[in-house]
Write an enzyme that holds these catalytic residues in place. Structure first.
Site, PDB file in Angstrom:
ATOM      1  N   GLU A  16       0.904  -1.156   0.016  1.00 29.95           N
ATOM      2  CA  GLU A  16       0.120   0.116  -0.099  1.00 29.95           C
ATOM      3  C   GLU A  16       0.798   1.269  -0.058  1.00 29.95           C
ATOM      4  OE1 GLU A  16      -3.579   1.780   2.627  1.00 29.95           O
ATOM      5  OE2 GLU A  16      -2.617   0.077   3.411  1.00 29.95           O
TER       6      GLU A  16
ATOM      7  N   LYS B 121      -9.029   2.580  -3.012  1.00 28.10           N
ATOM      8  CA  LYS B 121      -9.575   1.793  -1.641  1.00 28.10           C
ATOM      9  C   LYS B 121     -10.946   2.331  -1.353  1.00 28.10           C
ATOM     10  CE  LYS B 121      -7.598   1.321   2.843  1.00 28.10           C
ATOM     11  NZ  LYS B 121      -6.306   1.770   3.897  1.00 28.10           N
TER      12      LYS B 121
ATOM     13  N   CYS C  79      -5.941  -3.002   2.203  1.00 30.15           N
ATOM     14  CA  CYS C  79      -5.633  -3.444   3.518  1.00 30.15           C
ATOM     15  C   CYS C  79      -6.979  -3.188   3.875  1.00 30.15           C
ATOM     16  CB  CYS C  79      -4.838  -1.998   4.025  1.00 30.15           C
ATOM     17  SG  CYS C  79      -4.395  -2.014   5.508  1.00 30.15           S
TER      18      CYS C  79
ATOM     19  N   LYS D 241      -0.428  -9.018  17.096  1.00 32.41           N
ATOM     20  CA  LYS D 241      -1.425  -8.908  15.880  1.00 32.41           C
ATOM     21  C   LYS D 241      -1.167  -9.877  14.884  1.00 32.41           C
ATOM     22  CE  LYS D 241      -2.544  -4.720  13.177  1.00 32.41           C
ATOM     23  NZ  LYS D 241      -2.112  -3.431  12.817  1.00 32.41           N
TER      24      LYS D 241
ATOM     25  N   GLY E 156      23.037   3.337  34.556  1.00 35.06           N
ATOM     26  CA  GLY E 156      23.468   1.924  35.328  1.00 35.06           C
ATOM     27  C   GLY E 156      22.422   1.329  35.440  1.00 35.06           C
ATOM     28  N   GLY E 157      20.992   1.778  35.012  1.00 32.06           N
ATOM     29  CA  GLY E 157      19.664   1.241  35.436  1.00 32.06           C
ATOM     30  C   GLY E 157      19.245   0.413  34.293  1.00 32.06           C
TER      31      GLY E 157
ATOM     32  N   SER F 252      17.895   2.470  30.415  1.00 34.46           N
ATOM     33  CA  SER F 252      18.860   3.164  29.776  1.00 34.46           C
ATOM     34  C   SER F 252      19.662   1.956  28.916  1.00 34.46           C
ATOM     35  CB  SER F 252      19.924   3.932  30.291  1.00 34.46           C
ATOM     36  OG  SER F 252      20.669   3.308  31.462  1.00 34.46           O
TER      37      SER F 252
END
Length: 577
Positions: free
Chosen positions: A44, A110, A146, A179, A326-327, A330
């Site tokens: 499409e 369409k 679609c 989906k 340091g988490g 991230s």
């Protein structure tokens, strides 16, 4: 012609790049010809990219799109091609061109224009009202676009009644988790109910917040899946459709003769398209091809990688910049960026303050080493002290609160944006969906940046995806110490996320119910959620819409993402409890 060889070109278009998209169409057209395909289809709006949005309001863009299509039509010598493009007369249409042997045989407009979720097609297009059927060799082909296939009594039924044996449905269907299995069940039913081959073609690639996952499929008239394309990768899916077996199957089932369903606004019309010479004798044999669908975590991770790659590269950036705390958040963003762009294109910056544990800096450095990305540490203590000194007179007599906490986040944001300006690097923000939902983020601080990789990823899924990333190649990309530590913003002494938010395993299901499913307060209580938590969630989500409006775009991976998918007013007097 007892057999029709169909090729579905699952391509990655760039919105507005008519020249580049046309070159890609030509490449796959030649590839399909070399494999002896009778027909090749493209997604499409493959020529313009999807969705082109307000580019469609520029007459110059529409005119140049049509001019480019005419050049492609001339290249269809020896093959039939179905190309998604924008058609125009007194209005514009989401259209598919059917071309063969250098001529335009016809155009499909369409009919069902979606206007929900992320779709705004009523804003741009006029709906079509005809369902042509084209003859390719001896095979009769119905082309639709679609949303048209989602309507049981729509174009597919009319085209079948007009003699179509094969449906080519071209798509720009965005990804969200889960989906694919729904699509597969649905399309199998359409094929079986109409006793017809259904060729479902979807594009791939990232466009702003949307990711298109490909996973194109071909079903036989019994609803059996006979070919599947790759997920999140360009692919050419080729299958030989047995027209003799279709006729035998239909002759044994007289139910199809009992009636015809028609919709007053749509006329079924048969148009003959002759393909010069079917080539069954000279065709190369097709090699067996089996593509297994990805697992749930692999699928989401691949969506994040593709969405990040395409956003960065299609907007012209060479490198990205990430604040590494340091988490876990991230760390996951850095891993996705390294996989999407290559480690050489990623820079990590740690910006420790007085409240950061030494282990946080060590974890950030270990992550960078594991990923092979460039790493720098820029302490912010001196800047923080100077800022507090500047504000000392105005802050006098008050207790420290979120103002001092957010000051640190904004200093970090300033540093990242300074580096971005100096070197032309795109800043990737690191906030997750749980934090964005509750406003647990700092405007112009950790929200400052150009692209929010995990803004639609709930915190509990962040941990799952991090574990999945560590399982890919048998080595630890994200350090175990990062996975194990309690989540914290480290903006005050001994701070933990649970000081301000419910534990994430408690919070995320309530957020899903309220944000993605629009459950009411009473419904959520009946679902067994704690009343205090439900009230906190509703208040937090509704109160922080203004923050989310100022957040950068990010990859959509859930059925209902913040941004173009879920649109709520900032000024909102409705009280949910």
């Amino acid at each position: 012609m007892n057999e029709l060889r169909v090729a579905l070109a699952q391509t990655n278009s760039t919105v507005g790049d008519l020249t580049g998209n046309a070159a890609k169409i030509l490449h796959y057209m030649e590839k399909a010809k070399a494999l002896g395909a009778d027909l090749v289809a493209f997604p499409e709006l493959a020529l313009t990219g999807y969705p082109p949005e307000d580019l469609l309001l520029k007459p110059q863009f529409v005119a140049e799109s049509k001019a480019t299509l005419h050049k492609l039509v001339k290249a269809t010598q020896g093959i039939t091609a179905i190309i998604g493009f924008v058609d125009s007369d007194t209005d514009i249409y989401n259209a598919a061109a059917i071309a063969s042997n250098g001529s335009l045989a016809g155009v499909y407009h369409k009919i069902y224009l979606p206007n929900y979720g992320v779709f705004d097609e009523d804003r741009y297009f006029k709906a079509g009202n005809e369902c042509p059927v084209f003859t390719v060799g001896d095979s009769r082909i119905g082309v639709n676009i679609c949303e048209d296939i989602w309507h049981a009594l729509g174009p597919i039924t009319l085209q079948k009644d007009a003699g179509a044996q094969v449906i080519i449905n071209i798509n720009g269907s965005p990804y969200d988790s889960g989906k694919l299995s729904f699509r597969e069940r649905f399309l199998a039913t359409r094929a079986r109910d109409n006793e017809i081959y259904v060729c479902y073609l979807n594009l791939i690639g990232g466009q702003d917040e949307l990711v298109f996952d490909g996973a194109s499929m071909i079903f036989d008239p019994q609803g059996t899946l006979i070919a599947r394309g790759k997920q999140f990768e360009e692919d050419l899916i080729i299958a030989d459709l047995d027209m003799r077996s279709l006729l035998r199957h239909r002759l044994h089932n007289p139910l199809r003769r009992k009636g015809r369903v028609a919709e007053p606004a749509i006329a079924a019309r048969a148009t003959t398209l002759e393909v010069s010479a079917p080539r069954p004798e000279s065709r190369p044999p097709l090699s067996p091809k089996h593509v297994d669908p990805l697992g749930p975590d692999a699928e989401v991770y691949a969506a994040l990688v593709l969405g990040t790659h395409d956003y960065v590269r299609k907007t012209g950036f060479d490198r990205v910049l990430i604040g590494l705390s340091g988490g876990i958040d991230s760390s996951l963003v850095a891993a996705v960026a390294a996989d999407a762009l290559g480690p050489e294109s990623v820079v990590g910056i740690a910006m420790p303050s007085r409240y950061n544990a030494p282990e946080s800096l060590a974890d950030a450095q270990l992550l960078a080493t594991n990923l092979g990305i460039e790493f720098h540490s820029i302490p912010i203590e001196d800047i923080f002290k100077a800022s507090l000194g500047t504000l000392d007179q105005l802050f006098a007599g008050t207790e420290p609160n979120v103002a001092e906490e957010n000051l640190q986040a904004r200093i970090r944001g300033n540093i990242l944006m300074a580096l971005s300006n100096k070197f032309g690097w795109l800043v990737l923000t690191t906030g997750n969906k749980s934090e964005m939902a509750m406003g647990y983020a700092t405007l112009y601080g950790d929200m400052a940046g150009g692209f929010a990789v995990i803004k639609d990823v709930p915190k509990t899924l962040v941990y799952q995806l991090s574990a999945y990333r560590n399982s890919i190649d048998g080595r630890e990309a994200i350090p175990a110490t990062v996975m194990e530590k309690p989540p914290t913003a480290e903006l005050r002494p001994n701070q933990k996320d649970e000081d301000s938010l419910p534990p994430y395993p408690v919070l995320d299901p309530v957020l899903k119910a309220y944000v993605e499913e629009d459950r009411s307060f009473d419904e959520m209580l009946r679902m067994g959620f704690d009343e205090t938590v439900v009230k906190q969630v509703i208040s937090g989500v509704d109160r922080n819409e203004y923050k989310r409006r100022q957040a950068p775009p990010g990859v959509k991976i859930t059925p209902r993402a913040f941004g173009r998918d879920r649109r709520f007013p900032i000024i909102n007097g409705f009280k949910a409890f």
